[in-house]
Design a protein around this motif. Structure first.
Motif, PDB file in Angstrom:
ATOM      1  N   ALA A  58      45.989  32.003  47.427  1.00 29.24           N
ATOM      2  CA  ALA A  58      44.834  31.569  46.638  1.00 29.24           C
ATOM      3  C   ALA A  58      45.065  31.738  45.144  1.00 29.24           C
ATOM      4  O   ALA A  58      44.711  30.865  44.350  1.00 29.24           O
ATOM      5  N   ILE A  59      45.670  32.845  44.744  1.00 33.27           N
ATOM      6  CA  ILE A  59      45.817  33.126  43.313  1.00 33.27           C
ATOM      7  C   ILE A  59      46.829  32.196  42.664  1.00 33.27           C
ATOM      8  O   ILE A  59      46.831  32.016  41.438  1.00 33.27           O
ATOM      9  N   GLY A  60      47.684  31.584  43.472  1.00 32.16           N
ATOM     10  CA  GLY A  60      48.714  30.699  42.927  1.00 32.16           C
ATOM     11  C   GLY A  60      48.158  29.504  42.189  1.00 32.16           C
ATOM     12  O   GLY A  60      48.841  28.940  41.321  1.00 32.16           O
ATOM     13  N   SER A  61      46.930  29.100  42.522  1.00 34.04           N
ATOM     14  CA  SER A  61      46.347  27.931  41.852  1.00 34.04           C
ATOM     15  C   SER A  61      45.667  28.286  40.534  1.00 34.04           C
ATOM     16  O   SER A  61      45.166  27.403  39.840  1.00 34.04           O
ATOM     17  N   ILE A  62      45.628  29.563  40.188  1.00 36.38           N
ATOM     18  CA  ILE A  62      45.020  29.998  38.927  1.00 36.38           C
ATOM     19  C   ILE A  62      46.132  30.347  37.946  1.00 36.38           C
ATOM     20  O   ILE A  62      46.997  31.176  38.255  1.00 36.38           O
ATOM     21  N   PRO A  63      46.161  29.745  36.756  1.00 37.74           N
ATOM     22  CA  PRO A  63      47.198  30.088  35.772  1.00 37.74           C
ATOM     23  C   PRO A  63      47.203  31.589  35.492  1.00 37.74           C
ATOM     24  O   PRO A  63      46.131  32.205  35.376  1.00 37.74           O
ATOM     25  N   PRO A  64      48.382  32.218  35.389  1.00 32.15           N
ATOM     26  CA  PRO A  64      48.447  33.672  35.189  1.00 32.15           C
ATOM     27  C   PRO A  64      47.627  34.181  34.013  1.00 32.15           C
ATOM     28  O   PRO A  64      47.017  35.249  34.095  1.00 32.15           O
ATOM     29  N   ASP A  65      47.586  33.413  32.907  1.00 36.01           N
ATOM     30  CA  ASP A  65      46.853  33.892  31.742  1.00 36.01           C
ATOM     31  C   ASP A  65      45.349  33.646  31.841  1.00 36.01           C
ATOM     32  O   ASP A  65      44.592  34.004  30.943  1.00 36.01           O
ATOM     33  N   MET A  66      44.908  33.045  32.951  1.00 39.95           N
ATOM     34  CA  MET A  66      43.484  32.784  33.146  1.00 39.95           C
ATOM     35  C   MET A  66      42.903  33.596  34.302  1.00 39.95           C
ATOM     36  O   MET A  66      41.753  33.407  34.684  1.00 39.95           O
ATOM     37  N   ARG A  67      43.651  34.508  34.849  1.00 37.35           N
ATOM     38  CA  ARG A  67      43.206  35.222  36.053  1.00 37.35           C
ATOM     39  C   ARG A  67      42.169  36.303  35.757  1.00 37.35           C
ATOM     40  O   ARG A  67      41.679  36.943  36.685  1.00 37.35           O
ATOM     41  N   ILE A  68      41.880  36.508  34.497  1.00 36.87           N
ATOM     42  CA  ILE A  68      40.773  37.402  34.166  1.00 36.87           C
ATOM     43  C   ILE A  68      39.521  36.616  33.799  1.00 36.87           C
ATOM     44  O   ILE A  68      38.475  37.206  33.540  1.00 36.87           O
ATOM     45  N   TRP A  69      39.633  35.292  33.815  1.00 32.39           N
ATOM     46  CA  TRP A  69      38.507  34.456  33.402  1.00 32.39           C
ATOM     47  C   TRP A  69      38.034  33.523  34.508  1.00 32.39           C
ATOM     48  O   TRP A  69      36.838  33.430  34.762  1.00 32.39           O
ATOM     49  N   TRP A  70      38.954  32.820  35.134  1.00 35.03           N
ATOM     50  CA  TRP A  70      38.568  31.799  36.097  1.00 35.03           C
ATOM     51  C   TRP A  70      38.013  32.440  37.354  1.00 35.03           C
ATOM     52  O   TRP A  70      38.246  33.604  37.655  1.00 35.03           O
ATOM     53  N   ARG A  71      37.284  31.635  38.123  1.00 32.78           N
ATOM     54  CA  ARG A  71      36.659  32.100  39.349  1.00 32.78           C
ATOM     55  C   ARG A  71      36.868  31.084  40.482  1.00 32.78           C
ATOM     56  O   ARG A  71      37.084  29.898  40.243  1.00 32.78           O
ATOM     57  N   TYR A  72      36.794  31.601  41.703  1.00 38.55           N
ATOM     58  CA  TYR A  72      36.625  30.741  42.868  1.00 38.55           C
ATOM     59  C   TYR A  72      35.143  30.728  43.212  1.00 38.55           C
ATOM     60  O   TYR A  72      34.457  31.744  43.088  1.00 38.55           O
ATOM     61  N   HIS A  73      34.660  29.597  43.676  1.00 39.02           N
ATOM     62  CA  HIS A  73      33.249  29.521  44.044  1.00 39.02           C
ATOM     63  C   HIS A  73      33.117  28.816  45.382  1.00 39.02           C
ATOM     64  O   HIS A  73      33.666  27.733  45.588  1.00 39.02           O
ATOM     65  N   THR A  74      32.393  29.416  46.308  1.00 40.72           N
ATOM     66  CA  THR A  74      32.090  28.782  47.589  1.00 40.72           C
ATOM     67  C   THR A  74      30.774  28.025  47.446  1.00 40.72           C
ATOM     68  O   THR A  74      29.730  28.610  47.131  1.00 40.72           O
ATOM     69  N   VAL A  75      30.830  26.737  47.659  1.00 39.75           N
ATOM     70  CA  VAL A  75      29.682  25.866  47.419  1.00 39.75           C
ATOM     71  C   VAL A  75      28.568  26.184  48.405  1.00 39.75           C
ATOM     72  O   VAL A  75      28.784  26.257  49.628  1.00 39.75           O
ATOM     73  N   ALA A  76      27.374  26.374  47.868  1.00 37.64           N
ATOM     74  CA  ALA A  76      26.188  26.624  48.690  1.00 37.64           C
ATOM     75  C   ALA A  76      25.454  25.310  48.930  1.00 37.64           C
ATOM     76  O   ALA A  76      25.615  24.342  48.170  1.00 37.64           O
TER      77      ALA A  76
END
Length: 653
Positions: free
Chosen positions: A456-474
């Motif tokens: 899962a973390i592979g799709s997030i750029p390393p320098d953005m891993r403190i900012w970006w989020r995963y979201h499960t659609v409600a």
């Protein structure tokens, strides 16, 4: 921009001292008895037993400064008016610089703000000493001092956690049980209980030498009555770490029953903090921790890491046994230091704990320490005799370890593996923030989720891993509503997920949310509740700072100290560090759900808030409010662990 402000010629603490001098002599004239009355309760921990308790109310109950009497003689009026004009003119000049400093601070111009504050202080301090007793001068001085404090807080290095994601703060610390037990002195000895315990010892297998004395019997009585809840909670929590501790002790050649030292010290709580500043399951002071390779910085504290601290404790205990040749003396030295015990042995010629006890040559806390551990050991190994046989130990903490070399937010980690941030913090208690350090870090994940996280973390750029989020659609959510929720452009979300801005999203789908980096964030914050720290012999501001993880400059500012010396101080007034609350939901609720929840809350006049007290459980709280544990959990994001001071919402009946 990272910046550190220093007033090299005019330290903040010195300014506060100058203010105190200008306030007059009301404090100095108070009777000594109001501060140094003989203790009427059992004395506090080691090396503070001779210090009399400080009555905080007496400290603040100073007489009001006397107001200048109105001169009845007309000839004196011009002089009074002239003095008044001088004070007001001085305040006007200082206020001009002060306001300019605030404006520059709010604009982010910290260097310029510092210069304005410097000039404001200069105006006030260079004024005639006679003006310092004027109440208006005092008020202005306080305002400028507060301005410097604000600037100092703003200049702290900003972390990389988005401010928008911050949750209400909750104290990341627990009172160490050893402090409460140490206050118990000469607890009544129940002759029947003592006789029964003495008989049980003969049939109890232990790799420690168990002895029955009046002191041990007194603590057995204490843990059977007043301290029973503390013992129960600790033995329940011990299940999380028992296998790991026993394995480590076997590898290091340490008696298995020394595990009950952790019960006495911390109740097996990684966040336990004693009044002396010791931390973690094994209650290491910072200086001793460094000697056993336990690292501490602004990101991590290995004293709170169960595995690392257990290894260090086992080696420390083994070293002490090799020095004294006796496990009782080793335990005593673990508490007060090997130098204290060695000195007692040399003075008396006895290398025997109970003989040193009888001769009263050990600190009071240390004299209590060994009987506490022996009592806990006897009771834990005979649970049926002490009402402990119905305890169900917590399940062992099992986890995968992923070695990372980048910073990542625990909330993103939780979303990657389908856990909660509370679970992640429980698995990584040595982590002091919601983000991991920039360097190497062993990240603990729920068992069986290591590969899932890596994918899962592979799709997030390393320098953005403190900012970006995963979201499960409600259900009911759209790309547009998510854009509003996360304050992120619609096209940015669509592009990150290879979607069109007009595409719909299915409930249950996982989307990457590119949250834009923001200023501010995870800078250290502190609890509102005041903590009274009792100064011990050889304490300094630096040692207190090291043990509690509070910057020395902050301690000096809170206590208006001019130097690192604590000579003559009985107590310090502190606010313990806090961290983001761990009881948070896994998903960001949709706007529709938020509106519904708000309407429900506004229509529930019987809903109340409850502040958790020490010893309370979900069951006891639910019973007192005539509701259910399930209802409280559902209303409070499925909270599982209670801590004193936590606020729970009690659902309407």
């Amino acid at each position: 921009m990272q910046m550190k402000i220093r007033f090299s010629q005019l330290p903040l603490a010195a300014l506060a001292v100058t203010l105190a001098v200008g306030l007059g002599c009301q404090t100095a004239k108070k009777p000594a008895a109001s501060v140094s009355r003989p203790p009427q309760a059992p004395p506090p921990p080691v090396q503070t037993h001779s210090a009399a308790p400080v009555r905080v109310n007496a400290v603040h109950a100073q007489a009001e400064p006397q107001k200048p009497a109105v001169a009845p003689v007309p000839q004196a009026a011009p002089q009074t008016e002239a003095k008044t004009d001088l004070v007001q003119g001085l305040i006007t000049k200082a206020e001009t610089e002060y306001k300019a400093g605030i404006d520059q601070s709010l604009a982010g111009q910290l260097d310029q703000a510092k210069d304005h504050f410097d000039r404001a202080f200069g105006i006030l301090l260079n004024s005639p000493a006679g003006m310092h007793s004027d109440p208006r001068f005092q008020k202005e001085f306080d305002r400028v001092t507060e301005g410097v404090s604000t600037l100092e807080a703003a200049s702290q290095p900003a972390s990389e956690t988005p401010a928008a994601d911050q949750k209400p703060d909750e104290e990341k610390s627990e009172p160490a049980p050893i402090d409460e037990a140490n206050e118990v002195t000469n607890y009544p000895v129940d002759p029947k209980l003592k006789a029964k315990a003495a008989a049980e010892i003969k049939a109890t297998h232990s790799d420690l030498p168990l002895m029955m004395t009046d002191q041990v019997a007194g603590y057995i009585n204490y843990f059977s009555t007043r301290g029973h809840g503390t013992l129960e909670r600790g033995l329940t929590r011990s299940g999380r770490y028992r296998e790991m501790i026993q394995r480590t002790f076997r590898e290091e050649g340490v008696p298995q029953d020394l595990i009950y030292l952790a019960q006495a010290e911390s109740g097996f709580h990684p966040y336990a903090v004693s009044r002396a500043g010791a931390r973690g399951i094994w209650q290491f002071m910072a200086s001793r921790a460094r000697a056993y390779d336990l690292h501490r910085d602004t990101w991590t504290d290995d004293r709170q890491d169960p595995e690392k601290s257990t290894r260090a404790a086992a080696r420390h205990l083994k070293d002490l046994y090799n020095q004294f040749g006796d496990w009782y003396l080793a335990m005593a030295a673990y508490n007060s230091g090997p130098g204290t015990v060695q000195s007692a042995v040399k003075r008396t010629g006895y290398a025997d704990f109970w003989e040193l006890y009888r001769r009263n040559v050990l600190p009071k806390e240390t004299r209590n320490y060994v009987p506490i551990i022996v009592a806990v050991t006897i009771m834990a190994k005979n649970p049926a005799q002490y009402g402990l046989d119905d305890i169900v130990p917590d399940r062992e903490l099992a986890y995968d370890t992923v070695k990372i070399n980048y910073s990542v937010d625990l909330r993103l980690v939780a979303e990657c593996v389908g856990a909660t941030s509370e679970e992640l913090q429980e698995l990584n208690p040595g982590l002091l923030r919601m983000t991991t350090p920039k360097g190497r870090f062993d990240l603990h994940l729920p068992a069986g989720t290591g590969e899932k996280y890596q994918a899962a973390i592979g799709s997030i750029p390393p320098d953005m891993r403190i900012w970006w989020r995963y979201h499960t659609v409600a259900p009911g959510e759209t790309l547009m509503s998510l854009a509003r929720t996360y304050h992120t452009p619609l096209k940015t979300i669509a592009d990150a997920n290879q979607l069109s801005t007009t595409d719909g999203v299915e409930a249950g789908a996982k989307l990457v949310i590119p949250v834009a980096p923001k200023r501010g964030g995870d800078a250290q914050t502190y609890a509102k509740r005041l903590t009274v720290y009792r100064v011990r012999k050889n304490d300094s501001v630096e040692t207190v700072s090291d043990n509690l993880g509070i910057p020395a400059i902050t301690i000096r500012r809170w206590n208006r100290l001019k130097s690192d010396s604590l000579s003559g101080r009985r107590v310090l007034y502190l606010h313990l560090p806090v961290s983001p609350a761990v009881a948070e939901t896994e998903q960001v609720a949709s706007a529709k759900a938020k509106r519904s929840k708000h309407l429900a809350a506004s229509s529930s006049p019987t809903e109340v808030r409850h502040t958790v007290k020490r010893g309370e459980t979900l069951y006891s709280i639910a019973t007192s409010y005539r509701t259910s544990v399930a209802a409280i959990k559902q209303t409070n994001a499925h909270v599982a662990t209670l801590r004193p001071g936590m606020v729970l919402i009690i659902p309407a009946q």
